[in-house]
Design a protein around this motif. Structure first.
Motif, PDB file in Angstrom:
ATOM      1  N   SER A  10      66.626  18.776  20.386  1.00  0.00           N
ATOM      2  CA  SER A  10      66.333  20.158  20.779  1.00  0.00           C
ATOM      3  C   SER A  10      66.460  21.024  19.673  1.00  0.00           C
ATOM      4  O   SER A  10      67.659  20.612  18.919  1.00  0.00           O
ATOM      5  N   ILE A  11      66.172  22.001  19.828  1.00  0.00           N
ATOM      6  CA  ILE A  11      66.224  23.237  18.714  1.00  0.00           C
ATOM      7  C   ILE A  11      66.361  24.692  19.174  1.00  0.00           C
ATOM      8  O   ILE A  11      66.024  24.782  20.565  1.00  0.00           O
ATOM      9  N   ASP A  12      66.511  25.552  18.510  1.00  0.00           N
ATOM     10  CA  ASP A  12      66.554  27.129  18.950  1.00  0.00           C
ATOM     11  C   ASP A  12      65.400  27.469  18.335  1.00  0.00           C
ATOM     12  O   ASP A  12      64.949  27.447  17.262  1.00  0.00           O
ATOM     13  N   LEU A  13      64.520  28.465  19.079  1.00  0.00           N
ATOM     14  CA  LEU A  13      63.546  29.088  18.728  1.00  0.00           C
ATOM     15  C   LEU A  13      63.776  30.499  18.595  1.00  0.00           C
ATOM     16  O   LEU A  13      64.340  31.336  19.702  1.00  0.00           O
ATOM     17  N   ALA A  14      63.499  31.360  17.382  1.00  0.00           N
ATOM     18  CA  ALA A  14      63.951  32.755  16.997  1.00  0.00           C
ATOM     19  C   ALA A  14      62.675  33.549  16.667  1.00  0.00           C
ATOM     20  O   ALA A  14      61.788  33.054  16.253  1.00  0.00           O
ATOM     21  N   LEU A  15      62.609  34.832  17.051  1.00  0.00           N
ATOM     22  CA  LEU A  15      61.805  35.640  16.350  1.00  0.00           C
ATOM     23  C   LEU A  15      62.132  36.376  14.905  1.00  0.00           C
ATOM     24  O   LEU A  15      63.284  36.561  14.926  1.00  0.00           O
ATOM     25  N   THR A  16      61.021  36.430  14.258  1.00  0.00           N
ATOM     26  CA  THR A  16      61.776  36.740  12.733  1.00  0.00           C
ATOM     27  C   THR A  16      61.805  38.278  12.714  1.00  0.00           C
ATOM     28  O   THR A  16      62.585  38.820  11.935  1.00  0.00           O
ATOM     29  N   GLY A  17      61.456  39.108  14.044  1.00  0.00           N
ATOM     30  CA  GLY A  17      61.610  40.409  13.753  1.00  0.00           C
ATOM     31  C   GLY A  17      60.410  41.078  13.299  1.00  0.00           C
ATOM     32  O   GLY A  17      60.377  42.384  13.086  1.00  0.00           O
ATOM     33  N   SER A  18      59.140  40.559  12.984  1.00  0.00           N
ATOM     34  CA  SER A  18      58.091  41.146  12.253  1.00  0.00           C
ATOM     35  C   SER A  18      57.073  40.644  12.862  1.00  0.00           C
ATOM     36  O   SER A  18      56.874  39.434  13.574  1.00  0.00           O
ATOM     37  N   VAL A  19      55.826  41.375  12.612  1.00  0.00           N
ATOM     38  CA  VAL A  19      54.501  41.024  13.179  1.00  0.00           C
ATOM     39  C   VAL A  19      53.586  40.314  12.102  1.00  0.00           C
ATOM     40  O   VAL A  19      53.823  40.723  10.778  1.00  0.00           O
ATOM     41  N   LEU A  20      52.981  39.359  12.374  1.00  0.00           N
ATOM     42  CA  LEU A  20      52.214  38.408  11.410  1.00  0.00           C
ATOM     43  C   LEU A  20      51.064  39.383  10.921  1.00  0.00           C
ATOM     44  O   LEU A  20      50.627  40.190  11.428  1.00  0.00           O
ATOM     45  N   PRO A  21      50.584  39.083   9.662  1.00  0.00           N
ATOM     46  CA  PRO A  21      49.679  39.832   9.074  1.00  0.00           C
ATOM     47  C   PRO A  21      48.207  39.657   9.837  1.00  0.00           C
ATOM     48  O   PRO A  21      47.850  38.756  10.163  1.00  0.00           O
ATOM     49  N   GLY A  22      47.541  40.932   9.735  1.00  0.00           N
ATOM     50  CA  GLY A  22      46.366  40.840  10.277  1.00  0.00           C
ATOM     51  C   GLY A  22      46.388  41.294  11.944  1.00  0.00           C
ATOM     52  O   GLY A  22      45.353  41.421  12.708  1.00  0.00           O
ATOM     53  N   HIS A  23      47.456  41.483  12.460  1.00  0.00           N
ATOM     54  CA  HIS A  23      47.649  41.912  13.985  1.00  0.00           C
ATOM     55  C   HIS A  23      48.086  43.308  13.953  1.00  0.00           C
ATOM     56  O   HIS A  23      49.356  43.719  13.100  1.00  0.00           O
ATOM     57  N   ASP A  24      47.709  44.199  14.977  1.00  0.00           N
ATOM     58  CA  ASP A  24      47.898  45.368  15.136  1.00  0.00           C
ATOM     59  C   ASP A  24      49.704  45.578  15.701  1.00  0.00           C
ATOM     60  O   ASP A  24      50.036  44.683  16.605  1.00  0.00           O
ATOM     61  N   VAL A  25      50.357  46.115  15.175  1.00  0.00           N
ATOM     62  CA  VAL A  25      51.915  46.277  15.694  1.00  0.00           C
ATOM     63  C   VAL A  25      51.696  46.895  16.996  1.00  0.00           C
ATOM     64  O   VAL A  25      52.636  46.399  17.715  1.00  0.00           O
ATOM     65  N   GLU A  26      51.217  47.980  17.527  1.00  0.00           N
ATOM     66  CA  GLU A  26      51.288  48.399  18.802  1.00  0.00           C
ATOM     67  C   GLU A  26      51.044  47.320  19.773  1.00  0.00           C
ATOM     68  O   GLU A  26      51.627  47.108  20.829  1.00  0.00           O
ATOM     69  N   ARG A  27      49.840  46.575  19.339  1.00  0.00           N
ATOM     70  CA  ARG A  27      49.207  45.445  20.471  1.00  0.00           C
ATOM     71  C   ARG A  27      50.109  44.464  20.429  1.00  0.00           C
ATOM     72  O   ARG A  27      50.427  43.763  21.565  1.00  0.00           O
TER      73      ARG A  27
END
Length: 309
Positions: free
Chosen positions: A4-21
């Motif tokens: 088992s592991i922990d999954l975390a959000l990096t806090g950033s949006v991947l390149p090529g994706h709209d931030v608001e969406r």
């Protein structure tokens, strides 16, 4: 190594994706407010799923990557090495009091999310919320309230993808050797119909080829392919009701295989994600129609066997 592991959000949006969406999609996926989703994408890492089975990890990463959210896998730190690995923990934030001065280590603070009073810390003892993020979200809420757009804040969802929108659910393909994923009852019956239809077509072609080497080879190949597909469909249906695929071995025991098939078409799958991944997509009208035809044929076959006896 731990499974088992922990999954975390990096806090950033991947390149090529709209931030608001990405904000809107993340709010829908985690069943949180859009303001909370914005707070999770401010460049600070946040764990959203603890104790996640490694077999389920690709499904979660795919669902999040599809909407442009960066993730990072965190291996659980053994208790004995907890002190030696303190660099993995979030740095303790300095909380600023109402008078503008830094809070002391023993100063009591109140969580803005649940109101629990406690000593200075990063995460609330009561609800587990990040106190600084909660303050930032409430400040944003106050600014939005002035514009007439009041949005309530709540702690993060305890079960990621528990009720994920349909576009984020994972459906294993029909033609595959993978034994991972889940099939609901309608899809299971529809794919059974498709499998046996292909088998009949293959047997007809092999018979047209004659009973020579080519015809016999074709017939054996069709039967082997049908057996593999039948085992895979059974395993994925068992996964949907949170059962191990080992029960598919009952297919090789004719008296028990009948009861296994009845069990698989009667018992509904578990809601949300289970030990074997996320739910498959809701079946389309075509899938439901084919599943219904397969169910009717199965019932007619049972009635016919009873009449023959």
């Amino acid at each position: 190594m731990s499974e088992s592991i922990d999954l975390a959000l990096t806090g950033s949006v991947l390149p090529g994706h709209d931030v608001e969406r990405a904000h809107v999609a993340l709010a829908q996926l985690l069943k949180i407010t859009e303001v909370r989703a914005i707070a999770l994408l401010q460049g600070q890492e946040t764990i959203i799923k603890r104790g996640l089975n490694k077999l389920q990890l690709p499904q979660y990463q795919t669902a999040l990557a599809r909407i442009g959210i960066g993730t990072r896998v965190i291996e659980p730190t053994p208790p004995a090495n907890l002190i030696a690995n303190t660099h993995l923990e979030k740095p303790m934030l300095t909380l600023i009091g109402g008078d503008g001065h830094a809070s002391g280590p023993d100063e009591m603070i109140t969580c803005p999310a649940c109101g629990a009073e406690q000593t200075r810390r990063t995460e609330c003892r009561g609800c587990g919320a990040d106190i600084e993020k909660a303050r930032a979200v409430l400040a944003q809420k106050a600014r939005m309230a002035k514009l007439g757009e009041v949005t309530a804040w709540r702690p993060p969802s305890a079960n990621l993808l528990k009720e994920a929108p349909l576009e984020y659910r994972m459906t294993p393909p029909f033609f595959s050797f993978s034994m991972e994923g889940r099939y609901g009852r309608a899809r299971f019956l529809a794919y059974q119909l498709a499998m046996y239809s292909l088998m009949m077509a293959g047997l007809v072609i092999s018979m047209l080829l004659g009973f020579g080497v080519l015809g016999v080879t074709a017939m054996i190949s069709v039967l082997l392919a049908t057996s593999v597909m039948s085992i895979r469909l059974t395993v994925l249906r068992l996964h949907d009701i949170d059962r191990t695929g080992k029960w598919a071995l009952l297919l090789f025991l004719p008296p028990l295989s009948f009861f296994l098939f009845v069990f698989l078409i009667v018992v509904p799958g578990t809601e949300g994600d289970n030990d074997y991944g996320m739910e498959d997509e809701h079946p389309s009208i075509v899938v439901k129609l084919c599943g219904g035809i397969c169910g009717i044929l199965f019932l007619l076959g049972c009635v016919g066997m009873m009449l023959v006896r």
